[in-house]
Write an enzyme that holds these catalytic residues in place. Structure first.
Site, mmCIF file in Angstrom:
data_model
loop_
_atom_site.group_PDB
_atom_site.id
_atom_site.type_symbol
_atom_site.label_atom_id
_atom_site.label_comp_id
_atom_site.label_asym_id
_atom_site.label_seq_id
_atom_site.Cartn_x
_atom_site.Cartn_y
_atom_site.Cartn_z
ATOM 1 N N ASP A 153 2.599 9.772 -9.460
ATOM 2 C CA ASP A 153 3.689 10.512 -10.087
ATOM 3 C C ASP A 153 3.375 10.566 -11.577
ATOM 4 O OD1 ASP A 153 6.358 11.556 -10.714
ATOM 5 O OD2 ASP A 153 6.957 10.754 -8.759
ATOM 6 N N THR A 197 -10.097 7.152 3.774
ATOM 7 C CA THR A 197 -11.184 6.997 4.740
ATOM 8 C C THR A 197 -10.993 7.861 5.978
ATOM 9 O OG1 THR A 197 -10.079 5.014 5.595
ATOM 10 C CG2 THR A 197 -11.876 4.681 4.023
ATOM 11 N N ASP A 212 0.843 -1.191 0.000
ATOM 12 C CA ASP A 212 0.000 0.000 0.000
ATOM 13 C C ASP A 212 0.884 1.249 0.000
ATOM 14 O OD1 ASP A 212 -1.947 1.937 0.458
ATOM 15 O OD2 ASP A 212 -2.127 1.466 2.599
#
Length: 239
Positions: free
Chosen positions: A67, A126, A62
């Site tokens: 970019d 979140t 993760d």
């Protein structure tokens, strides 16, 4: 694409190598999918991925790659070479960047004759509540932006997205039954909310259409991590 099985992914959000070893030893194979986040990866690099894969674990790296398309495509291939099972990019990088990741990884996998990792797009974190969201200058609703990013990800060829369980139904309706939904922000009723804003319980997340539930502190900060994991798995299994 075949619908993925529902799985619990444990977030190893720590820079403590011994803590990682202890958690994996305690929880594997009852929990067999582990998330290597930014803190852990920048502490130990590809070595930690190799260790987890050697132990038989599935690994979600993760890093939320974001970019220029060429850089993200090459970085995604580097992760694929490590044998990761899932990686993610940040969809705010646009459709060109998203396509570069998909095309580069799938070309590499086809060339090597190996399975490509799932490539997942991050929509809106979140931890982002309405106050933070509005301060960024967005005028549409948070849910509408999440769905629009998910649709862009699907158009780019991604396998699915990372999103709050609260947006899962809308994403499922917009992107179809085979689009993979990875949902952090999972908090059982007995766990602390911490810094998450848009949260649900494990059962609610599955009922809303999630495929993979990413859970960290409710397990890792528990007095008995194995017992906490078992309680979440039991809820996922309908017990």
């Amino acid at each position: 694409m075949k619908r993925k099985e529902r799985k619990l992914i444990l977030a190893l959000d720590t820079g403590d190598r011994q803590r990682v070893n202890d958690l994996v030893k305690l929880l594997y194979p009852r929990v067999d999918y582990f998330k290597v986040g930014l803190e852990l990866f920048t502490s130990f690099g590809p070595e930690i991925v190799s260790q987890l894969k050697h132990q038989g674990c599935k690994v979600f790296v993760d890093l939320k790659l974001h970019d220029i398309p060429n850089t993200v495509g090459r970085a995604a291939v580097s992760l694929a070479k490590m044998g990761v099972d899932m990686l993610n990019i940040h969809l705010s990088g646009g459709i060109g960047m998203s396509r570069a990741a998909v095309e580069e990884v799938r070309h590499y996998a086809a060339e090597q004759g190996v399975a490509a990792p799932l490539i997942i797009g991050v929509t809106v974190l979140t931890s982002t509540g309405m106050t933070d969201y509005s301060s960024m200058g967005y005028t549409d609703t948070l849910e509408r932006r999440v769905v629009r990013l998910a649709q862009m990800g699907k158009e780019a060829g991604l396998d699915g997205v990372v999103a709050s369980p609260r947006e899962a139904q809308s994403i499922r309706a917009a992107c179809g039954p085979d689009f993979v939904l990875v949902t952090p922000g999972i908090r059982p009723l007995w766990a602390a909310k911490n810094d998450q804003q848009r949260i649900t319980t494990p059962k609610e997340a599955l009922d809303l259409g999630a495929d993979y539930l990413v859970v960290g502190r409710p397990i890792t900060a528990a007095q008995d991590p194995l017992s906490a994991a078992e309680k979440i798995l039991a809820e996922m299994e309908g017990e």
